[in-house]
Design an enzyme around this catalytic site. Structure first.
Site, PDB file in Angstrom:
ATOM      1  N   ARG A  87      28.114  -9.359 107.327  1.00  0.00           N
ATOM      2  CA  ARG A  87      27.222 -10.364 106.673  1.00  0.00           C
ATOM      3  C   ARG A  87      25.950 -10.572 107.392  1.00  0.00           C
ATOM      4  NH1 ARG A  87      32.193 -14.604 108.152  1.00  0.00           N
ATOM      5  NH2 ARG A  87      33.216 -12.421 107.833  1.00  0.00           N
ATOM      6  N   LYS A 126      38.240  -4.344 117.553  1.00  0.00           N
ATOM      7  CA  LYS A 126      39.189  -4.179 116.630  1.00  0.00           C
ATOM      8  C   LYS A 126      40.449  -3.481 117.513  1.00  0.00           C
ATOM      9  CE  LYS A 126      37.222  -3.537 112.230  1.00  0.00           C
ATOM     10  NZ  LYS A 126      37.642  -5.036 111.656  1.00  0.00           N
ATOM     11  N   LYS A 172      26.394  -3.010 102.093  1.00  0.00           N
ATOM     12  CA  LYS A 172      26.604  -2.881 103.378  1.00  0.00           C
ATOM     13  C   LYS A 172      26.826  -1.775 103.763  1.00  0.00           C
ATOM     14  CE  LYS A 172      30.506  -4.124 106.835  1.00  0.00           C
ATOM     15  NZ  LYS A 172      31.816  -4.853 106.834  1.00  0.00           N
ATOM     16  N   ASP A 214      32.656  -8.811 115.366  1.00  0.00           N
ATOM     17  CA  ASP A 214      33.347  -8.153 114.115  1.00  0.00           C
ATOM     18  C   ASP A 214      33.068  -8.483 112.845  1.00  0.00           C
ATOM     19  OD1 ASP A 214      34.973  -5.915 113.132  1.00  0.00           O
ATOM     20  OD2 ASP A 214      36.800  -7.036 113.585  1.00  0.00           O
ATOM     21  N   ASP A 261      33.440   1.616 106.258  1.00  0.00           N
ATOM     22  CA  ASP A 261      32.838   0.472 106.269  1.00  0.00           C
ATOM     23  C   ASP A 261      31.362   0.468 105.468  1.00  0.00           C
ATOM     24  OD1 ASP A 261      33.430  -2.440 106.426  1.00  0.00           O
ATOM     25  OD2 ASP A 261      32.550  -2.414 108.541  1.00  0.00           O
ATOM     26  N   GLU A 291      30.289  -8.599 111.303  1.00  0.00           N
ATOM     27  CA  GLU A 291      28.988  -7.975 111.504  1.00  0.00           C
ATOM     28  C   GLU A 291      28.351  -7.454 110.092  1.00  0.00           C
ATOM     29  OE1 GLU A 291      31.557  -6.165 111.477  1.00  0.00           O
ATOM     30  OE2 GLU A 291      31.207  -4.529 109.866  1.00  0.00           O
TER      31      GLU A 291
HETATM   32  N1  BES Z   1      34.946  -4.380 108.120  1.00  0.00           N
HETATM   33  C1  BES Z   1      35.577  -5.390 108.107  1.00  0.00           C
HETATM   34  C2  BES Z   1      36.204  -5.654 107.051  1.00  0.00           C
HETATM   35  C3  BES Z   1      37.344  -4.976 106.528  1.00  0.00           C
HETATM   36  C4  BES Z   1      38.900  -5.131 106.839  1.00  0.00           C
HETATM   37  C5  BES Z   1      37.177  -3.894 105.597  1.00  0.00           C
HETATM   38  C6  BES Z   1      39.826  -4.110 106.510  1.00  0.00           C
HETATM   39  C7  BES Z   1      38.003  -3.087 105.143  1.00  0.00           C
HETATM   40  C8  BES Z   1      39.483  -3.201 105.484  1.00  0.00           C
HETATM   41  C9  BES Z   1      34.707  -6.586 108.427  1.00  0.00           C
HETATM   42  O1  BES Z   1      33.553  -6.217 109.155  1.00  0.00           O
HETATM   43  C10 BES Z   1      35.541  -7.419 109.516  1.00  0.00           C
HETATM   44  O2  BES Z   1      35.770  -6.947 110.467  1.00  0.00           O
HETATM   45  N2  BES Z   1      35.980  -8.628 109.153  1.00  0.00           N
HETATM   46  C11 BES Z   1      36.653  -9.594 110.074  1.00  0.00           C
HETATM   47  C12 BES Z   1      35.795 -10.686 109.653  1.00  0.00           C
HETATM   48  C13 BES Z   1      36.421 -11.689 111.027  1.00  0.00           C
HETATM   49  C14 BES Z   1      36.098 -11.301 112.443  1.00  0.00           C
HETATM   50  C15 BES Z   1      35.975 -13.082 110.746  1.00  0.00           C
HETATM   51  C16 BES Z   1      38.078  -9.412 109.032  1.00  0.00           C
HETATM   52  O3  BES Z   1      38.053  -9.427 108.026  1.00  0.00           O
HETATM   53  O4  BES Z   1      38.850  -9.536 109.938  1.00  0.00           O
HETATM   54 ZN    ZN Z   2      32.611  -4.355 108.799  1.00  0.00          ZN
HETATM   55 ZN    ZN Z   3      34.038  -5.996 111.432  1.00  0.00          ZN
END
Ligand code: BES
Ligand code: ZN
Ligand code: ZN
Length: 488
Positions: free
Chosen positions: A341, A267, A255, A337, A278, A339
């Site tokens: 996946r 966010k 990713k 968010d 990321d 994204e």
């Molecule tokens: N890039 C984030 C995950 C992340 C969080 C990486 C903290 C490093 C530190 C990912 O794209 C994301 O935002 N995931 C969301 C998913 C949710 C919207 C289902 C999350 O984990 O809150």
């Molecule tokens: Zn992300």
């Molecule tokens: Zn995200």
């Protein structure tokens, strides 16, 4: 900083580091008498306890051969594991770098001085030198030793072994540099250019731009980049080190979200700056490919990274949108968010469809939920194959890039069914890391596959003598260990 291996200790060096437990101290009786009495005196009077990683510095002002002695203990032999010796090497460098002296010799007690351990000490000392200070306009004078000399009867052999291991450090440094780099510099286009530059090491690099990805029907990946001023990129890196047989390649997929603002599902501002990291999954894959090329690994490997920027904009993807992935499956976007996946769905499909790999492993800073489960200590792994998953757990223990397996099952899979499309991109009802992994699994056919969620480990791990920056380079040593132990 240069790492050297020589067969005899000479006193030309300024600092002497002894890696030893208490009972092995007697092995060093060949050392100068004054020095020995100082060492014994210090160990006894300071009540020095030989615990794992405990260290003692002794200043030698008598104008003898060494100006300083560092005693560092590996602890009980049976309890040594993973990258302990690398940590010791890192500590030797860390402690030595504080002094004015520029050279260190390292003597390791017999019990701890097998070839692997000595190479690990050199590796750890090298890792300790990492810094990311390119954006400091006033550079502090760098306190760093110039040379570390490790004593071994097998010095010649170890020089070669170390060269291999040093490639791993170079790959880790590359991954760290990429993750530490801010996203106004490292956008998807610049990132693709930097990867292209790795062709000088013998990697074959191919870059698919948006036009090419549209032709392939990668609307899942492309949807994520719609709000960005930069074009999304899919970069393929090939290392063909096994010319003798036409074996199926190993595939690693990463990713590469250069910045994850969350998109329209924006966010919160607090710590949003950390989302420059990321792209840690892709950085681990890029770092690994560099390692394989540098050490001319006898294996065929394909690395695929999906590079995008997730931004809000009038043109950006919106919650409620439905996209069709390259696999033909449709996805309802419920949260822009989630994204990573969406990027991996097309990257994984492309990798397995095009290269028919023997195994496929993806790495991604995928979910905040994995940080809730495992903190910044271990990465979560998810797999459709017990054998591959065991191999990865094993490589995790060896390398110190620790991983822990979490489950997949139909009951979790159900949570991402969508009313309108084949699936939705978030699950409700908890288990966020697992539903994310279930989503990815829908884009994996029969190939043995592992997903590694490195959201907690790509950045922000506890600092140590071998982990000196925000970005850790997690995954490079893990995957290189997996390959060299099981696939070469
Ligand atoms: N890039 C984030 C995950 C992340 C969080 C990486 C903290 C490093 C530190 C990912 O794209 C994301 O935002 N995931 C969301 C998913 C949710 C919207 C289902 C999350 O984990 O809150
Ligand atoms: Zn992300
Ligand atoms: Zn995200």
């Amino acid at each position: 900083m240069k790492v050297n291996f020589v067969s005899k200790l000479t006193d030309k060096n300024e600092i002497l580091a002894l890696v030893t437990d208490k009972k092995s101290l007697s092995e060093f009786k060949g050392l100068d008498k004054n020095l020995l009495s100082k060492i014994n005196h210090a160990v006894n009077n300071e009540n020095f306890e030989f615990n794992k990683f405990s260290s003692l510095e002794i200043i030698n002002d008598k104008n003898n051969s060494f100006s300083k002695i560092i005693i560092i203990s590996p602890g009980q032999k049976s309890l040594i594991s993973g990258n302990d010796l690398a940590i010791i090497g890192g500590k030797i460098n860390q402690i030595s770098s504080k002094s004015k002296n520029k050279r260190v010799s390292v003597l390791v007690a017999n019990e701890f001085s097998n070839d692997e351990n000595l190479v690990e000490i050199g590796f750890g000392a090298t890792l300790n030198t990492y810094k990311f200070n390119k954006y400091k306009s006033k550079k502090k004078a760098i306190k760093q030793i110039n040379e570390i000399t490790i004593i071994s009867k097998n010095a010649v052999k170890l020089k070669n072994k170390f060269r291999q291991k040093n490639s791993v450090a170079e790959g880790i440094f590359l991954a760290r540099d990429l993750v530490n780099e801010p996203s106004n510099i490292l956008n998807p286009e610049e990132y693709a250019k930097r990867i292209k530059g790795l062709s000088k090491y013998g990697l074959k690099i191919e870059v698919l731009n948006e036009t090419k990805m549209k032709k392939l029907g990668m609307w899942s990946l492309l949807g994520v980049g719609r709000g960005s001023q930069y074009e999304s990129q899919l970069v393929i890196m090939k290392w063909d080190g096994n010319k003798s047989k036409k074996s199926k390649p190993l595939c690693f997929v990463g990713k590469g979200v250069c910045f994850d603002s969350g998109g329209i599902s924006l966010k919160p501002g607090n710590k949003m700056e950390e989302m420059i990291g990321d792209m840690g999954g892709s950085a681990a894959v890029v770092g690994l490919m560099k390692v394989l090329a540098l050490r001319r690994a006898k294996v065929n490997v394909v690395g695929v990274v999906g590079l995008v920027e997730n931004m809000p904009d009038g043109t950006a993807q919106k919650p409620g949108d439905i996209v069709k992935s390259m696999s033909g499956q449709t996805i309802e976007i419920q949260n822009t968010d989630a994204e990573g996946r969406l990027v991996l769905a097309d990257a994984l499909w492309y990798a397995q469809d095009k290269y028919k790999p023997e195994i496929m492993i993806d790495l991604a800073t995928l979910t905040g939920a994995i940080v809730m489960s495992l903190g910044n200590k271990m990465a979560g792994i998810f797999s459709n194959n017990d054998d591959l998953s065991d191999k990865l757990l094993d490589a995790g223990r060896d390398s110190g890039d620790n991983v822990w397996r979490l489950p997949l099952s139909d009951s979790y899979d159900k949570m991402i069914n969508s009313k309108f499309a084949d699936m939705k991109n978030i699950g409700i009802g908890g288990a966020g890391s697992i539903t994310a992994a279930q989503f990815l699994k829908r884009f994996v056919n029969k190939v043995p596959w592992v997903h590694i969620d490195i959201a907690g480990t790509a950045t922000g791990m506890e600092k140590s003598s071998i982990n000196t920056s925000w970005a850790t380079g997690f995954g490079v040593n893990l995957l290189n260990t997996l390959i060299s132990k099981f696939y070469e």
